[in-house]
Design a protein around this motif. Structure first.
Motif, mmCIF file in Angstrom:
data_model
loop_
_atom_site.group_PDB
_atom_site.id
_atom_site.type_symbol
_atom_site.label_atom_id
_atom_site.label_comp_id
_atom_site.label_asym_id
_atom_site.label_seq_id
_atom_site.Cartn_x
_atom_site.Cartn_y
_atom_site.Cartn_z
ATOM 1 N N PRO A 142 0.812 -1.226 0.000
ATOM 2 C CA PRO A 142 0.000 0.000 0.000
ATOM 3 C C PRO A 142 0.846 1.277 0.000
ATOM 4 O O PRO A 142 0.348 2.331 -0.389
ATOM 5 C CB PRO A 142 -0.827 -0.120 1.284
ATOM 6 C CG PRO A 142 -0.058 -1.049 2.155
ATOM 7 C CD PRO A 142 0.617 -2.017 1.232
ATOM 8 N N ASP A 143 2.099 1.181 0.409
ATOM 9 C CA ASP A 143 2.949 2.367 0.456
ATOM 10 C C ASP A 143 3.374 2.836 -0.940
ATOM 11 O O ASP A 143 3.812 3.973 -1.099
ATOM 12 C CB ASP A 143 4.203 2.086 1.292
ATOM 13 C CG ASP A 143 3.854 1.800 2.755
ATOM 14 O OD1 ASP A 143 2.805 2.300 3.209
ATOM 15 O OD2 ASP A 143 4.627 1.077 3.416
ATOM 16 N N THR A 144 3.258 1.970 -1.942
ATOM 17 C CA THR A 144 3.697 2.328 -3.296
ATOM 18 C C THR A 144 2.535 2.474 -4.270
ATOM 19 O O THR A 144 2.761 2.527 -5.474
ATOM 20 C CB THR A 144 4.669 1.260 -3.831
ATOM 21 O OG1 THR A 144 3.981 -0.012 -3.893
ATOM 22 C CG2 THR A 144 5.886 1.133 -2.939
ATOM 23 N N ILE A 145 1.309 2.530 -3.763
ATOM 24 C CA ILE A 145 0.166 2.614 -4.673
ATOM 25 C C ILE A 145 0.171 3.919 -5.468
ATOM 26 O O ILE A 145 -0.216 3.963 -6.637
ATOM 27 C CB ILE A 145 -1.165 2.457 -3.894
ATOM 28 C CG1 ILE A 145 -2.335 2.351 -4.867
ATOM 29 C CG2 ILE A 145 -1.363 3.606 -2.904
ATOM 30 C CD1 ILE A 145 -3.635 1.986 -4.195
ATOM 31 N N GLY A 146 0.648 4.998 -4.850
ATOM 32 C CA GLY A 146 0.739 6.263 -5.573
ATOM 33 C C GLY A 146 1.722 6.184 -6.725
ATOM 34 O O GLY A 146 1.451 6.667 -7.833
ATOM 35 N N LYS A 147 2.864 5.576 -6.485
ATOM 36 C CA LYS A 147 3.871 5.417 -7.536
ATOM 37 C C LYS A 147 3.345 4.552 -8.655
ATOM 38 O O LYS A 147 3.505 4.875 -9.844
ATOM 39 C CB LYS A 147 5.136 4.800 -6.944
ATOM 40 C CG LYS A 147 6.193 4.443 -7.978
ATOM 41 C CD LYS A 147 7.351 3.702 -7.342
ATOM 42 C CE LYS A 147 8.339 3.227 -8.394
ATOM 43 N NZ LYS A 147 9.457 2.446 -7.794
ATOM 44 N N ARG A 148 2.686 3.444 -8.305
ATOM 45 C CA ARG A 148 2.166 2.533 -9.326
ATOM 46 C C ARG A 148 1.072 3.188 -10.154
ATOM 47 O O ARG A 148 0.987 2.988 -11.366
ATOM 48 C CB ARG A 148 1.649 1.260 -8.657
ATOM 49 C CG ARG A 148 2.769 0.378 -8.115
ATOM 50 C CD ARG A 148 2.260 -0.929 -7.561
ATOM 51 N NE ARG A 148 1.848 -0.793 -6.168
ATOM 52 C CZ ARG A 148 0.675 -1.157 -5.698
ATOM 53 N NH1 ARG A 148 -0.238 -1.623 -6.508
ATOM 54 N NH2 ARG A 148 0.389 -1.034 -4.421
ATOM 55 N N THR A 150 0.780 6.422 -10.742
ATOM 56 C CA THR A 150 1.437 7.421 -11.588
ATOM 57 C C THR A 150 2.071 6.770 -12.812
ATOM 58 O O THR A 150 1.947 7.284 -13.934
ATOM 59 C CB THR A 150 2.510 8.177 -10.783
ATOM 60 O OG1 THR A 150 1.887 8.819 -9.667
ATOM 61 C CG2 THR A 150 3.197 9.219 -11.648
ATOM 62 N N LEU A 151 2.734 5.652 -12.630
ATOM 63 C CA LEU A 151 3.365 4.954 -13.757
ATOM 64 C C LEU A 151 2.326 4.474 -14.760
ATOM 65 O O LEU A 151 2.543 4.554 -15.979
ATOM 66 C CB LEU A 151 4.190 3.781 -13.247
ATOM 67 C CG LEU A 151 5.482 4.122 -12.503
ATOM 68 C CD1 LEU A 151 6.115 2.860 -11.928
ATOM 69 C CD2 LEU A 151 6.462 4.840 -13.425
ATOM 70 N N PHE A 152 1.190 3.991 -14.255
ATOM 71 C CA PHE A 152 0.156 3.491 -15.159
ATOM 72 C C PHE A 152 -0.417 4.626 -16.013
ATOM 73 O O PHE A 152 -0.557 4.488 -17.236
ATOM 74 C CB PHE A 152 -0.959 2.818 -14.352
ATOM 75 C CG PHE A 152 -2.060 2.252 -15.204
ATOM 76 C CD1 PHE A 152 -1.857 1.120 -15.960
ATOM 77 C CD2 PHE A 152 -3.304 2.862 -15.249
ATOM 78 C CE1 PHE A 152 -2.868 0.594 -16.746
ATOM 79 C CE2 PHE A 152 -4.321 2.350 -16.029
ATOM 80 C CZ PHE A 152 -4.104 1.211 -16.778
ATOM 81 N N PHE A 153 -0.730 5.759 -15.392
ATOM 82 C CA PHE A 153 -1.275 6.881 -16.159
ATOM 83 C C PHE A 153 -0.217 7.497 -17.072
ATOM 84 O O PHE A 153 -0.546 8.017 -18.144
ATOM 85 C CB PHE A 153 -1.855 7.934 -15.219
ATOM 86 C CG PHE A 153 -3.223 7.581 -14.706
ATOM 87 C CD1 PHE A 153 -4.334 7.715 -15.524
ATOM 88 C CD2 PHE A 153 -3.402 7.091 -13.421
ATOM 89 C CE1 PHE A 153 -5.595 7.379 -15.073
ATOM 90 C CE2 PHE A 153 -4.657 6.750 -12.955
ATOM 91 C CZ PHE A 153 -5.761 6.892 -13.776
ATOM 92 N N ALA A 203 9.562 -1.271 -13.567
ATOM 93 C CA ALA A 203 8.533 -2.291 -13.380
ATOM 94 C C ALA A 203 7.914 -2.175 -11.997
ATOM 95 O O ALA A 203 8.523 -1.635 -11.070
ATOM 96 C CB ALA A 203 9.133 -3.680 -13.572
ATOM 97 N N ASN A 204 6.706 -2.701 -11.866
ATOM 98 C CA ASN A 204 6.029 -2.735 -10.563
ATOM 99 C C ASN A 204 6.438 -4.009 -9.824
ATOM 100 O O ASN A 204 5.711 -5.005 -9.787
ATOM 101 C CB ASN A 204 4.508 -2.702 -10.741
ATOM 102 C CG ASN A 204 4.005 -1.319 -11.053
ATOM 103 O OD1 ASN A 204 4.666 -0.331 -10.773
ATOM 104 N ND2 ASN A 204 2.824 -1.237 -11.656
#
Length: 268
Positions: A142-148, A150-153, A203-204
Motif C-alpha cells: 500500500p505504500d507504493t500505490i501512488g507510484k504505481r 502514476t506509472l500506469f497513467f 517495473a512494478n
C-alpha cells in the motif's frame, strides 16, 4: 462538420457509453467480483494472526472507518464507476470520431467508429496493460500505490501521444508511400516506440506479493481485460449504428445527388 452535427454525435456517444457501460458492469460483476472477494479474503486471513498477537484492539477501529460496505462496492459502487467511465470515454471517443471521419480513409461511419473504438482500446488500455497489468485490491504494497498509479497513467499518456504522432506521420507519408505502406510504417513505428518505453520504464516489482496465488491473479487480469474489451466493442458497434443515422445523408452524397435526378426523370 457543423457544430450541431458534432453535438448530436457527442450526445449519441455518451448514450452508447452508457449502454456499453451497463454491459461491462454485468460482465465485471459476474466474472470480476468473485476474484476480488477471494483476494480480500486472503488478505484478511493473512492479517488475522497479527490481530491475535496484540492488535485485536485495532480491528474494531479499522472496521468503523469503512464508510462503504463491500456489498455496496460490488453493486452500486461498481455500477456507478463503470457508467461514469463509459459516459466520459464515450463522449471523448465521439469527438475523436468527428475528427477522424473522412481523414483516415474513405470509411463509412460504422467502420470509422469501429476503428476509433479499436484504437482507443489498444492505446488507452491494452498497451498500458501489457506493461502494468491490473491487480486485485489488497495485493500489493500500500505504500507504493501512488507510484504505481502514476506509472500506469504515464503509460496511458505516452501511448496516446505516440499513437497521435503515428497517425499524423502516416497521413504525411501516404502521398509518397501509398496508404497501405504508410499505415504499416506508422503502426510499426508505434510498436517500436512503445516497446522501447516498456523496456525503459520501471517495473512494478512490489505490485503483487510472492505468496499470492498465480491462478487467482490471472483470473482477475483476464476478467479485467475482458470487461474493457466488451466495453469498447459494444461502444464501437452501438455508436457506429447511431452515428450512421446522424450522418446518413452526408455519408452517401452520390445517392443524395441521384435522388433528385431520379425523381425528375419519373415526372418527365
Amino acid at each position: 462538420m457543423q457544430s450541431s452535427t458534432v453535438r448530436n454525435l457527442l450526445v449519441r456517444g455518451m448514450i452508447a457509453g452508457v449502454v456499453a457501460g451497463l454491459l461491462a458492469f454485468a460482465l465485471a460483476y459476474v466474472v470480476g467480483e468473485p476474484s476480488i472477494d477471494s483476494s480480500i479474503a486472503l488478505e484478511e486471513a493473512a492479517s488475522a494472526p497479527a490481530h491475535e498477537h496484540g492488535d485485536a484492539a485495532a480491528a474494531p477501529a479499522e472496521e468503523e472507518e469503512e464508510l462503504v460496505t463491500r456489498p455496496v462496492q460490488s453493486t452500486f459502487g461498481l455500477a456507478t464507476g463503470v457508467l461514469v467511465y463509459g459516459v466520459a470515454l464515450g463522449g471523448i471517443a465521439s469527438l475523436a470520431f468527428a475528427v477522424c471521419l473522412g481523414r483516415v480513409g474513405r470509411f463509412r461511419p460504422r467502420a470509422t467508429a469501429a476503428l476509433v473504438a479499436g484504437a482507443a482500446f489498444t492505446t488507452v488500455y491494452l498497451v498500458p496493460f501489457l506493461k502494468y497489468p491490473a491487480t486485485p485490491p489488497a495485493v500489493g504494497n500500500p505504500d507504493t500505490i501512488g507510484k504505481r498509479t502514476t506509472l500506469f497513467f504515464l503509460m496511458i499518456l505516452l501511448s496516446v501521444l505516440v499513437a497521435v504522432i503515428a497517425v499524423i506521420a502516416g497521413r504525411r507519408l501516404a502521398p509518397t508511400l501509398g496508404n497501405w505502406n504508410a499505415t504499416v510504417a506508422a503502426g510499426g513505428g508505434y510498436v517500436v516506440v512503445m516497446a522501447v518505453a516498456c523496456l525503459l520504464l520501471p517495473a512494478n516489482t512490489d505490485a503483487v506479493k510472492e505468496t499470492f496465488p498465480a491462478a487467482l491473479l490471472w483470473e482477475f487480469r483476464l476478467a479485467s481485460l475482458g470487461v474493457q474489451a466488451l466495453l469498447w466493442t459494444a461502444f464501437g458497434l452501438i455508436f457506429g449504428a447511431l452515428a450512421e443515422r446522424v450522418l446518413r445523408p452526408a455519408a452517401d452524397p452520390d445517392a443524395a445527388a441521384a435522388a433528385p435526378a431520379t425523381s425528375a426523370a419519373r415526372t418527365s
